[in-house]
Write a protein that holds these residues in place. Sequence first.
Motif, PDB file in Angstrom:
ATOM      1  N   GLN A 261      43.068  33.076  42.627  1.00  0.00           N
ATOM      2  CA  GLN A 261      42.021  32.063  42.627  1.00  0.00           C
ATOM      3  C   GLN A 261      40.647  32.729  42.566  1.00  0.00           C
ATOM      4  O   GLN A 261      40.458  33.856  43.014  1.00  0.00           O
ATOM      5  CB  GLN A 261      42.131  31.180  43.876  1.00  0.00           C
ATOM      6  N   ARG A 262      39.697  31.992  42.011  1.00  0.00           N
ATOM      7  CA  ARG A 262      38.342  32.518  41.843  1.00  0.00           C
ATOM      8  C   ARG A 262      37.459  32.033  42.986  1.00  0.00           C
ATOM      9  O   ARG A 262      37.592  30.894  43.452  1.00  0.00           O
ATOM     10  CB  ARG A 262      37.787  32.037  40.508  1.00  0.00           C
ATOM     11  N   THR A 263      36.538  32.889  43.426  1.00  0.00           N
ATOM     12  CA  THR A 263      35.628  32.524  44.499  1.00  0.00           C
ATOM     13  C   THR A 263      34.261  32.154  43.933  1.00  0.00           C
ATOM     14  O   THR A 263      33.971  32.392  42.760  1.00  0.00           O
ATOM     15  CB  THR A 263      35.448  33.688  45.495  1.00  0.00           C
ATOM     16  N   GLU A 264      33.420  31.604  44.795  1.00  0.00           N
ATOM     17  CA  GLU A 264      32.073  31.206  44.360  1.00  0.00           C
ATOM     18  C   GLU A 264      31.202  32.406  44.027  1.00  0.00           C
ATOM     19  O   GLU A 264      30.240  32.294  43.275  1.00  0.00           O
ATOM     20  CB  GLU A 264      31.401  30.369  45.468  1.00  0.00           C
ATOM     21  N   GLU A 266      32.111  34.947  42.293  1.00  0.00           N
ATOM     22  CA  GLU A 266      32.655  35.580  41.085  1.00  0.00           C
ATOM     23  C   GLU A 266      33.540  36.782  41.419  1.00  0.00           C
ATOM     24  O   GLU A 266      33.514  37.811  40.740  1.00  0.00           O
ATOM     25  CB  GLU A 266      31.547  35.970  40.106  1.00  0.00           C
ATOM     26  N   THR A 267      34.298  36.653  42.479  1.00  0.00           N
ATOM     27  CA  THR A 267      35.371  37.594  42.757  1.00  0.00           C
ATOM     28  C   THR A 267      36.680  36.801  42.710  1.00  0.00           C
ATOM     29  O   THR A 267      36.683  35.587  42.472  1.00  0.00           O
ATOM     30  CB  THR A 267      35.200  38.261  44.132  1.00  0.00           C
ATOM     31  N   TYR A 268      37.786  37.495  42.975  1.00  0.00           N
ATOM     32  CA  TYR A 268      39.086  36.841  42.885  1.00  0.00           C
ATOM     33  C   TYR A 268      39.908  37.152  44.132  1.00  0.00           C
ATOM     34  O   TYR A 268      39.930  38.290  44.617  1.00  0.00           O
ATOM     35  CB  TYR A 268      39.840  37.302  41.626  1.00  0.00           C
ATOM     36  N   ILE A 269      40.566  36.112  44.639  1.00  0.00           N
ATOM     37  CA  ILE A 269      41.481  36.253  45.768  1.00  0.00           C
ATOM     38  C   ILE A 269      42.905  36.239  45.211  1.00  0.00           C
ATOM     39  O   ILE A 269      43.290  35.306  44.496  1.00  0.00           O
ATOM     40  CB  ILE A 269      41.319  35.124  46.790  1.00  0.00           C
ATOM     41  N   ALA A 270      43.654  37.277  45.507  1.00  0.00           N
ATOM     42  CA  ALA A 270      45.053  37.363  45.096  1.00  0.00           C
ATOM     43  C   ALA A 270      45.937  37.256  46.331  1.00  0.00           C
ATOM     44  O   ALA A 270      45.721  37.961  47.321  1.00  0.00           O
ATOM     45  CB  ALA A 270      45.314  38.675  44.368  1.00  0.00           C
ATOM     46  N   VAL A 271      46.910  36.373  46.284  1.00  0.00           N
ATOM     47  CA  VAL A 271      47.825  36.157  47.400  1.00  0.00           C
ATOM     48  C   VAL A 271      49.182  36.745  47.026  1.00  0.00           C
ATOM     49  O   VAL A 271      49.759  36.408  45.985  1.00  0.00           O
ATOM     50  CB  VAL A 271      47.965  34.662  47.726  1.00  0.00           C
ATOM     51  N   PHE A 272      49.700  37.625  47.877  1.00  0.00           N
ATOM     52  CA  PHE A 272      50.946  38.328  47.611  1.00  0.00           C
ATOM     53  C   PHE A 272      51.997  38.003  48.663  1.00  0.00           C
ATOM     54  O   PHE A 272      51.682  37.846  49.847  1.00  0.00           O
ATOM     55  CB  PHE A 272      50.726  39.850  47.630  1.00  0.00           C
ATOM     56  N   SER A 273      53.232  37.941  48.205  1.00  0.00           N
ATOM     57  CA  SER A 273      54.377  37.952  49.103  1.00  0.00           C
ATOM     58  C   SER A 273      54.840  39.398  49.214  1.00  0.00           C
ATOM     59  O   SER A 273      55.129  40.047  48.201  1.00  0.00           O
ATOM     60  CB  SER A 273      55.497  37.075  48.537  1.00  0.00           C
ATOM     61  N   THR A 274      54.902  39.929  50.444  1.00  0.00           N
ATOM     62  CA  THR A 274      55.239  41.332  50.644  1.00  0.00           C
ATOM     63  C   THR A 274      56.295  41.463  51.739  1.00  0.00           C
ATOM     64  O   THR A 274      56.568  40.499  52.471  1.00  0.00           O
ATOM     65  CB  THR A 274      53.993  42.151  51.056  1.00  0.00           C
ATOM     66  N   PRO A 275      56.885  42.647  51.882  1.00  0.00           N
ATOM     67  CA  PRO A 275      57.851  42.846  52.980  1.00  0.00           C
ATOM     68  C   PRO A 275      57.238  42.627  54.360  1.00  0.00           C
ATOM     69  O   PRO A 275      57.962  42.376  55.326  1.00  0.00           O
ATOM     70  CB  PRO A 275      58.278  44.310  52.800  1.00  0.00           C
ATOM     71  N   ASP A 276      55.914  42.704  54.447  1.00  0.00           N
ATOM     72  CA  ASP A 276      55.226  42.491  55.720  1.00  0.00           C
ATOM     73  C   ASP A 276      54.613  41.097  55.827  1.00  0.00           C
ATOM     74  O   ASP A 276      53.703  40.870  56.624  1.00  0.00           O
ATOM     75  CB  ASP A 276      54.125  43.548  55.896  1.00  0.00           C
ATOM     76  N   LEU A 440      39.385  33.804  28.113  1.00  0.00           N
ATOM     77  CA  LEU A 440      39.056  34.735  29.195  1.00  0.00           C
ATOM     78  C   LEU A 440      37.552  34.877  29.414  1.00  0.00           C
ATOM     79  O   LEU A 440      37.131  35.400  30.458  1.00  0.00           O
ATOM     80  CB  LEU A 440      39.661  36.111  28.914  1.00  0.00           C
ATOM     81  N   LYS A 441      36.752  34.404  28.467  1.00  0.00           N
ATOM     82  CA  LYS A 441      35.297  34.453  28.658  1.00  0.00           C
ATOM     83  C   LYS A 441      34.873  33.612  29.861  1.00  0.00           C
ATOM     84  O   LYS A 441      33.824  33.859  30.459  1.00  0.00           O
ATOM     85  CB  LYS A 441      34.586  33.979  27.394  1.00  0.00           C
ATOM     86  N   SER A 442      35.692  32.625  30.205  1.00  0.00           N
ATOM     87  CA  SER A 442      35.378  31.780  31.365  1.00  0.00           C
ATOM     88  C   SER A 442      35.871  32.405  32.668  1.00  0.00           C
ATOM     89  O   SER A 442      35.663  31.844  33.741  1.00  0.00           O
ATOM     90  CB  SER A 442      36.001  30.393  31.193  1.00  0.00           C
ATOM     91  N   LEU A 443      36.528  33.572  32.567  1.00  0.00           N
ATOM     92  CA  LEU A 443      37.020  34.280  33.749  1.00  0.00           C
ATOM     93  C   LEU A 443      36.508  35.718  33.726  1.00  0.00           C
ATOM     94  O   LEU A 443      37.270  36.670  33.551  1.00  0.00           O
ATOM     95  CB  LEU A 443      38.554  34.281  33.779  1.00  0.00           C
ATOM     96  N   PRO A 444      35.195  35.909  33.875  1.00  0.00           N
ATOM     97  CA  PRO A 444      34.658  37.274  33.834  1.00  0.00           C
ATOM     98  C   PRO A 444      35.275  38.147  34.916  1.00  0.00           C
ATOM     99  O   PRO A 444      35.421  37.731  36.061  1.00  0.00           O
ATOM    100  CB  PRO A 444      33.157  37.073  34.074  1.00  0.00           C
ATOM    101  N   GLY A 445      35.668  39.347  34.509  1.00  0.00           N
ATOM    102  CA  GLY A 445      36.302  40.254  35.461  1.00  0.00           C
ATOM    103  C   GLY A 445      37.810  40.226  35.418  1.00  0.00           C
ATOM    104  O   GLY A 445      38.453  41.039  36.082  1.00  0.00           O
ATOM    105  N   VAL A 446      38.399  39.307  34.627  1.00  0.00           N
ATOM    106  CA  VAL A 446      39.852  39.263  34.466  1.00  0.00           C
ATOM    107  C   VAL A 446      40.217  39.882  33.125  1.00  0.00           C
ATOM    108  O   VAL A 446      39.655  39.519  32.085  1.00  0.00           O
ATOM    109  CB  VAL A 446      40.397  37.823  34.544  1.00  0.00           C
ATOM    110  N   TYR A 447      41.165  40.813  33.139  1.00  0.00           N
ATOM    111  CA  TYR A 447      41.581  41.507  31.926  1.00  0.00           C
ATOM    112  C   TYR A 447      43.104  41.477  31.828  1.00  0.00           C
ATOM    113  O   TYR A 447      43.808  41.457  32.836  1.00  0.00           O
ATOM    114  CB  TYR A 447      41.108  42.963  31.946  1.00  0.00           C
ATOM    115  N   LEU A 448      43.586  41.483  30.577  1.00  0.00           N
ATOM    116  CA  LEU A 448      45.019  41.559  30.324  1.00  0.00           C
ATOM    117  C   LEU A 448      45.321  42.900  29.670  1.00  0.00           C
ATOM    118  O   LEU A 448      44.561  43.364  28.809  1.00  0.00           O
ATOM    119  CB  LEU A 448      45.478  40.413  29.422  1.00  0.00           C
ATOM    120  N   CYS A 449      46.411  43.514  30.061  1.00  0.00           N
ATOM    121  CA  CYS A 449      46.744  44.848  29.555  1.00  0.00           C
ATOM    122  C   CYS A 449      48.256  44.994  29.550  1.00  0.00           C
ATOM    123  O   CYS A 449      48.845  45.509  30.494  1.00  0.00           O
ATOM    124  CB  CYS A 449      46.080  45.922  30.426  1.00  0.00           C
TER     125      CYS A 449
END
Length: 486
Positions: A261-264, A266-276, A440-449
Amino acid sequence: MELLDTLIVGAGISGLSLAHALHKEATSPSPLKILVAESQGRVGGNITTVTGEGFLWEEGPNSFSPTPELMKLAVDVGLKQELIFADRKLPRFVYWQKKLQPVPMTPPAMIQSQLLSFPGKLRALFGALGFVGPAMGDRLSQQGDEETVSQFFRRHLGTEVMQRLVEPFVSGVYAGDPQQLSAAAAFGRVAKMADVGGGLVAGALLSAKNRPKKMPADPNVPKTRPGELGSFKQGLKALPEAIAAELGDRVKLNWHLTRLQRTERETYIAVFSTPDGQQEVEARTVVLTTPAYVTADLLQPLQPEVSSALQAFTYPTVACVVLAYPHSDVNGKLVGFGNLIPRGQGIRTLGTIWTSSLFADRTPAGWHTLTSFIGGATDSEIGNLDSEQIVREVHRDLSRILLKPDVPQPKVLAVNVWKRAIPQYNLGHFDRLQQIDEGLKSLPGVYLCSNYVGGVALGDCVRRGFDRAREVGEYLQNKQSDTRSI
């Protein structure tokens, strides 16, 4: 929550190459804060090196062309002494009309080759010299004036070259359907040659003349020759594992990204499922190196148009089957890279790598290891078979091509069914990429590789990772400059 500079999702060779480049270029006292999150319990993505009973084999990519970027990366992470190369003079074969025919690699070999008829050779020669009709017709208009691989090579070099050389190559690289693959996307360099010179020979000469001068070679990087294929003494997994070791705790395994998700600010919050348990990460930039179908799901809430374009990429099922046979079961000596099989020859297998001929010391004395691929875009039914049925299909095909009559069942080292194997560069490929870039121009800072952009070979993945690293670095520098100017 610590703010990262870059979050890289996926620890395949693309993501690790990108992370290495960012990590190496970062300078003190403010090195970039990087995290590489991988959903599997290991690094390497499709690279799957396995050992057992004295054998070493690959169940994904089997080797690499030694591109400058890949070679530099291998040396940078301490693998210079681990590099090995197959003899570039080893022949390649095509199975045609119940015979293994050497692939002609030079003009004299083409003249002498029995793979093509005399009329077929003449047709190829005249086409290569530019005596080619224009691309036209109702079907082409319906395709947006974009030629398939089949249409392009039939027009330029004739039906025989298409069926006996190009089609098996397409099976070997993409496991694809030449009647669906885009010529400009899958064979970009060849298509550009035709556009530049009016014919393939003239285009090749003009392209060579206009090619930028090479940078001076790095004396620390081993020199290689055209046609060589490389690996490492302990297999291809050595490269991703060495990069991951360099990155240390910046690499997290078994971290599955569930939401982005994008924050106000212009950063991004990533939510992960992890062993912890659930973990949240905030980052200025995010690079998704995941397959198109995974990336599509992640970006659906943020950019539906990009998600839609990504969902259009197809990934056929391909099974990698690794079988071992005693020398006594094989007809003659196996000396070569392997063989490819055009469709229509009564053989279901796409091709076989003669693994024990390619790299020494990977097979116990007295044994041959054969790595075969079956399925692909022209054989979707392979996904409905179980492992035993797939082995029977491959063993039957090998019995017709390489083995003596009535040999017993082989030693089965592996049957790895890749349900979604290789992205297909089908018609409309560039339109899809343009739709992605615009969205992707509407999501600055997001890249695909990932390998649905710019080539599927390991060298392409490394180059793409380096290129994206430069883009990410420039973006971060610009953002930092903007912050300072406020």
